[in-house]
Design a protein around this motif. Structure first.
Motif, PDB file in Angstrom:
ATOM      1  N   ILE A 206       0.841  -1.199   0.000  1.00  0.00           N
ATOM      2  CA  ILE A 206       0.000   0.000   0.000  1.00  0.00           C
ATOM      3  C   ILE A 206       0.874   1.247   0.000  1.00  0.00           C
ATOM      4  CG2 ILE A 206      -1.703   1.280   1.319  1.00  0.00           C
ATOM      5  CD1 ILE A 206      -2.750  -1.377   2.341  1.00  0.00           C
ATOM      6  N   GLY A 207       1.896   1.225   0.878  1.00  0.00           N
ATOM      7  CA  GLY A 207       2.792   2.376   0.946  1.00  0.00           C
ATOM      8  C   GLY A 207       3.509   2.599  -0.373  1.00  0.00           C
ATOM      9  N   GLY A 208       3.879   1.507  -1.035  1.00  0.00           N
ATOM     10  CA  GLY A 208       4.568   1.648  -2.312  1.00  0.00           C
ATOM     11  C   GLY A 208       3.678   2.278  -3.361  1.00  0.00           C
ATOM     12  N   LEU A 209       2.403   1.904  -3.347  1.00  0.00           N
ATOM     13  CA  LEU A 209       1.455   2.546  -4.270  1.00  0.00           C
ATOM     14  C   LEU A 209       1.412   4.048  -4.018  1.00  0.00           C
ATOM     15  CD1 LEU A 209      -1.631   0.189  -4.334  1.00  0.00           C
ATOM     16  CD2 LEU A 209      -0.194   0.777  -6.232  1.00  0.00           C
ATOM     17  N   ALA A 210       1.374   4.415  -2.717  1.00  0.00           N
ATOM     18  CA  ALA A 210       1.282   5.833  -2.384  1.00  0.00           C
ATOM     19  C   ALA A 210       2.583   6.549  -2.723  1.00  0.00           C
ATOM     20  CB  ALA A 210       0.954   6.005  -0.908  1.00  0.00           C
ATOM     21  N   GLU A 211       3.724   5.887  -2.484  1.00  0.00           N
ATOM     22  CA  GLU A 211       5.011   6.525  -2.743  1.00  0.00           C
ATOM     23  C   GLU A 211       5.219   6.790  -4.219  1.00  0.00           C
ATOM     24  OE1 GLU A 211       8.280   6.732  -0.565  1.00  0.00           O
ATOM     25  OE2 GLU A 211       6.557   7.465   0.526  1.00  0.00           O
ATOM     26  N   THR A 212       4.647   5.960  -5.067  1.00  0.00           N
ATOM     27  CA  THR A 212       4.840   6.173  -6.496  1.00  0.00           C
ATOM     28  C   THR A 212       3.705   6.991  -7.104  1.00  0.00           C
ATOM     29  OG1 THR A 212       3.879   3.993  -6.760  1.00  0.00           O
ATOM     30  CG2 THR A 212       6.233   4.156  -6.963  1.00  0.00           C
ATOM     31  N   ASN A 213       2.825   7.523  -6.254  1.00  0.00           N
ATOM     32  CA  ASN A 213       1.693   8.335  -6.729  1.00  0.00           C
ATOM     33  C   ASN A 213       0.810   7.562  -7.700  1.00  0.00           C
ATOM     34  OD1 ASN A 213       2.443  10.501  -5.274  1.00  0.00           O
ATOM     35  ND2 ASN A 213       3.564  11.476  -6.917  1.00  0.00           N
ATOM     36  N   ARG A 214       0.605   6.294  -7.429  1.00  0.00           N
ATOM     37  CA  ARG A 214      -0.229   5.491  -8.305  1.00  0.00           C
ATOM     38  C   ARG A 214      -1.653   5.481  -7.771  1.00  0.00           C
ATOM     39  NH1 ARG A 214       1.003   3.873 -13.116  1.00  0.00           N
ATOM     40  NH2 ARG A 214      -0.463   2.185 -12.765  1.00  0.00           N
ATOM     41  N   ALA A 215      -2.608   5.182  -8.677  1.00  0.00           N
ATOM     42  CA  ALA A 215      -3.978   4.984  -8.226  1.00  0.00           C
ATOM     43  C   ALA A 215      -3.985   3.834  -7.220  1.00  0.00           C
ATOM     44  CB  ALA A 215      -4.863   4.643  -9.413  1.00  0.00           C
ATOM     45  N   PRO A 216      -4.797   3.851  -6.153  1.00  0.00           N
ATOM     46  CA  PRO A 216      -5.801   4.851  -5.816  1.00  0.00           C
ATOM     47  C   PRO A 216      -5.269   6.052  -5.043  1.00  0.00           C
ATOM     48  CG  PRO A 216      -5.893   3.070  -4.260  1.00  0.00           C
ATOM     49  CD  PRO A 216      -4.789   2.727  -5.216  1.00  0.00           C
ATOM     50  N   PHE A 217      -3.966   6.251  -5.036  1.00  0.00           N
ATOM     51  CA  PHE A 217      -3.399   7.378  -4.292  1.00  0.00           C
ATOM     52  C   PHE A 217      -2.823   8.417  -5.246  1.00  0.00           C
ATOM     53  CE2 PHE A 217      -2.625   3.526  -1.730  1.00  0.00           C
ATOM     54  CZ  PHE A 217      -3.477   3.800  -0.699  1.00  0.00           C
ATOM     55  N   ASP A 218      -3.389   8.568  -6.449  1.00  0.00           N
ATOM     56  CA  ASP A 218      -2.771   9.454  -7.420  1.00  0.00           C
ATOM     57  C   ASP A 218      -3.347  10.866  -7.357  1.00  0.00           C
ATOM     58  OD1 ASP A 218      -5.186   8.640  -8.306  1.00  0.00           O
ATOM     59  OD2 ASP A 218      -4.635   8.493 -10.402  1.00  0.00           O
ATOM     60  N   LEU A 219      -3.675  11.321  -6.139  1.00  0.00           N
ATOM     61  CA  LEU A 219      -4.196  12.684  -5.976  1.00  0.00           C
ATOM     62  C   LEU A 219      -3.283  13.762  -6.517  1.00  0.00           C
ATOM     63  CD1 LEU A 219      -5.116  11.938  -2.435  1.00  0.00           C
ATOM     64  CD2 LEU A 219      -6.748  12.848  -3.996  1.00  0.00           C
ATOM     65  N   PRO A 220      -1.956  13.640  -6.343  1.00  0.00           N
ATOM     66  CA  PRO A 220      -1.107  14.732  -6.815  1.00  0.00           C
ATOM     67  C   PRO A 220      -1.221  14.963  -8.308  1.00  0.00           C
ATOM     68  CG  PRO A 220       0.094  13.326  -5.346  1.00  0.00           C
ATOM     69  CD  PRO A 220      -1.181  12.641  -5.624  1.00  0.00           C
TER      70      PRO A 220
END
Lengths: 340, 169, 100
Positions: A206-220
């Motif tokens: 999960i953290g890796g998804l967020a660290e790479t700005n990938r969906a579902p954490f691609d808010l930036p």
């Protein structure tokens, strides 16, 4: 001479080129997989099944006009893509792609170097990559990039804490920070760490998804809210650098997760006599296969899950992931002390 | 020889970027120079065989503390130049003079050490080998209480920063 | 041949640059950054002697200094932000509310 200079330099050249080619084909893979998920065909025009699409994209990006906004901070505007690209590439120095192979009568290790703080090196270099994003947003002198870069840096810093805390429990299991030693520890314990540390595995994913700005954490880079994010003002090759850095980071995350949790170059059930035949597959092939599974998983998640809201994202990071990571670390430590 | 070349290159870059940090007109440029400076300091640590500290320098300083500075610089977005007003009582020349005097003083002490080098102490053997293991061993044995105090300090600082920066609690 | 003296001189120069920054600049954020330079100068000294004496205690102290620097940065920048909200300035010459 050959061992100190020629072979490392050759390895660096090969790894960098393989990475960049892999990154360009990641873009094609992503477009294809998302197209299939949405019952489309994806790129089909350039070459059979669009196989030459990355070449066309690269040519297009290189000959595009390179625009710098008038009120932008020119110095930082130029430096920002470079700052985000370089950390994404130098991480590969410590990632072990395989064990030793003999080439032309010479034992060659399939990693550039094995430093005894390898895992910390990966984390610290990744933390420097934040600057590219922040400076891109600041230097553009434009509101959407600025908002996006503030979001991105807050997100990266928050999830970095959770991921690093989680990685500590893997280090406790392996007893070393060296990537090669971590793989060897999995060899010695006859089992991949994904089975010994399932919670840590999920957290790092999960953290890796967020660290790479990938969906579902691609808010930036949420197109609907921010018109593309921190690289809104960029065009041509400088935009391409941001794009490549993002995909290179994806490959880094999947390689690191593979190394830490799926035994790196080891086959399933390492060091078990009954499964010895699995060693006939070369070590690098196992590594590439496992990394590819993760890359596919990333794309699959992007095609499946909707985006988080910003406050949900921060709540998840600080109020869910970090407490679980700490609890996992404490439990790991207690078990480790009691059992050894 | 290689060591000397590495030292002079790294030291030169450290000093150049330190000067740029202090002289840069815009605070953002200053922050960027500070990051580069810290990366070179980390390189110096690595060349001294302190690879754990080098990585911690990058992770904590370059990747953590300086990001905080960058955030604050971006939040403190000024309509007028920050150095517009100078206190008439300010004595800039005196500041330079004091700094030069201090450099001279430290230089004298250092060159005294160069003329009469201190006797080399016998190395204290730690029960573990490797830089990271050695530092960890010391942190969790002889320096356990300072270590815990440092963690308390960080906790207090964190709470203090939240209290200070939050608009209303 | 690089002796500890070389490292001491480098450290002294870096320290002095930091002191000049503290004394001369008026932007308080840059003053804070100069303080970070000073702390780094101290760390270089500690690590150089740790290498010379083959004893990791210097590195342990450097780690403590980094922890203190982190605490200082967090609290200091919090103060700067709180002050900026009240007076819209980061110029240290205008931070004279307590003078009279």
């Amino acid at each position: 001479m050959v061992d100190t200079f020629v072979i490392p330099l050759l390895k660096i050249v090969i790894v960098l080129n393989a990475t960049l080619v892999g990154v360009t084909y990641m873009v094609l893979l992503e477009r294809k997989v998302i197209a299939w998920a949405q019952s489309r065909l994806g790129p089909m025009r350039v070459g059979p099944y669009g196989i030459l699409q990355p070449v066309a994209d690269a040519v297009k990006l290189m000959i595009k006009e390179d625009i710098t906004p008038v009120r932008a901070d020119k110095w930082l505007f130029t430096a920002a893509p470079i700052i985000s690209m370089v950390p994404a590439l130098i991480v590969y120095a410590v990632i072990p792609f395989g064990s030793e192979v003999s080439l032309f009568g010479r034992q060659v290790t399939l990693y550039i170097t094995d430093i005894n703080v390898g895992l910390l090196y990966v984390v610290s270099v990744a933390s420097v990559g934040v600057y590219g994003i922040i400076l891109a947003g600041y230097a553009s002198n434009s509101k959407y990039p600025l908002l996006a870069s503030l979001r991105a840096s807050a997100q990266l810093i928050s999830y970095e804490v959770a991921v690093t805390l989680t990685l500590v429990s893997v280090v406790v299991m392996a007893g070393s920070l060296s990537m090669v030693q971590i793989v060897n520890a999995q060899y010695n314990s006859h089992v991949w760490f994904v089975f010994a540390q399932p919670v840590a595995f999920v957290l790092v994913l999960i953290g890796g998804l967020a660290e790479t700005n990938r969906a579902p954490f691609d808010l930036p880079e949420a197109e609907q809210e921010l018109t593309g994010g921190f690289h809104t003002e960029y065009s041509g090759m400088r935009f391409a650098l941001f794009f490549l850095a993002e995909y290179a980071n994806m490959i880094v995350v999947s390689s690191v997760v593979t190394t830490l949790f799926l035994g790196g170059w080891l086959p399933p059930f390492p060091n078990v006599a009954a499964f010895g035949f699995l060693y006939y597959v070369p070590s690098w092939a196992w590594f590439l296969l496992k990394s590819f599974v993760f890359l596919y998983l990333f794309i699959w998640i992007r095609a499946t899950l909707p985006r988080y809201r910003y406050d949900q994202l921060m709540n998840l990071g600080w109020k869910v992931l970090i407490p679980i990571a700490i609890a996992n670390l404490v439990v790991t430590g207690i078990v480790r002390v009691l059992l050894l | 020889m290689g060591e000397a070349i590495a030292f002079y290159i790294i030291a030169g870059f450290i000093l150049i970027f330190a000067v740029l940090v202090v002289t840069a007109k815009e605070a953002v440029h200053s922050v960027v120079f500070l990051v580069i400076d810290f990366l070179f300091v980390a390189a110096l640590y690595a060349s001294l065989g302190a690879e754990f500290l080098a990585i911690i320098q990058i992770l904590v300083y370059a990747g953590g503390i300086v990001v905080l500075y960058l955030f604050v610089v971006m939040l403190v977005n000024l309509k007028r130049p920050p150095e517009a007003y100078a206190d008439p009582h300010r004595r800039t020349t005196l500041g330079f003079a004091l700094s030069a005097a201090m450099l001279l003083e430290i230089g004298v002490i250092a060159s005294y050490g160069y003329v009469k080098p201190a006797p080399a102490l016998a190395a204290v053997a730690a029960p573990v080998t490797g830089n990271t293991e050695e530092v960890g061993w010391l942190l969790y044995t002889s320096y356990l209480i300072p270590f815990e105090i440092a963690s308390m300090l960080l906790l207090v600082a964190m709470i203090g920063a939240i209290v200070l920066a939050k608009r209303e609690l | 041949m690089i002796t500890p003296t070389h490292y001491m001189l480098l450290s002294a120069a870096l320290f002095t640059i930091g002191v000049v920054g503290v004394m001369v600049r008026r932007n308080i954020i840059i003053i804070f950054m100069s303080i970070e330079l000073i702390l780094n100068a101290v760390n270089i000294n500690l690590v150089a002697f740790s290498n010379q004496l083959q004893n990791a205690v210097g590195q342990v102290f450097a780690i403590f200094i980094i922890a203190v620097a982190a605490a200082e940065a967090a609290v200091g920048l919090g103060i700067i932000l709180a002050f900026f909200r009240n007076k819209e300035t980061v110029n240290i010459d205008e931070m004279n509310l307590m003078r009279w």
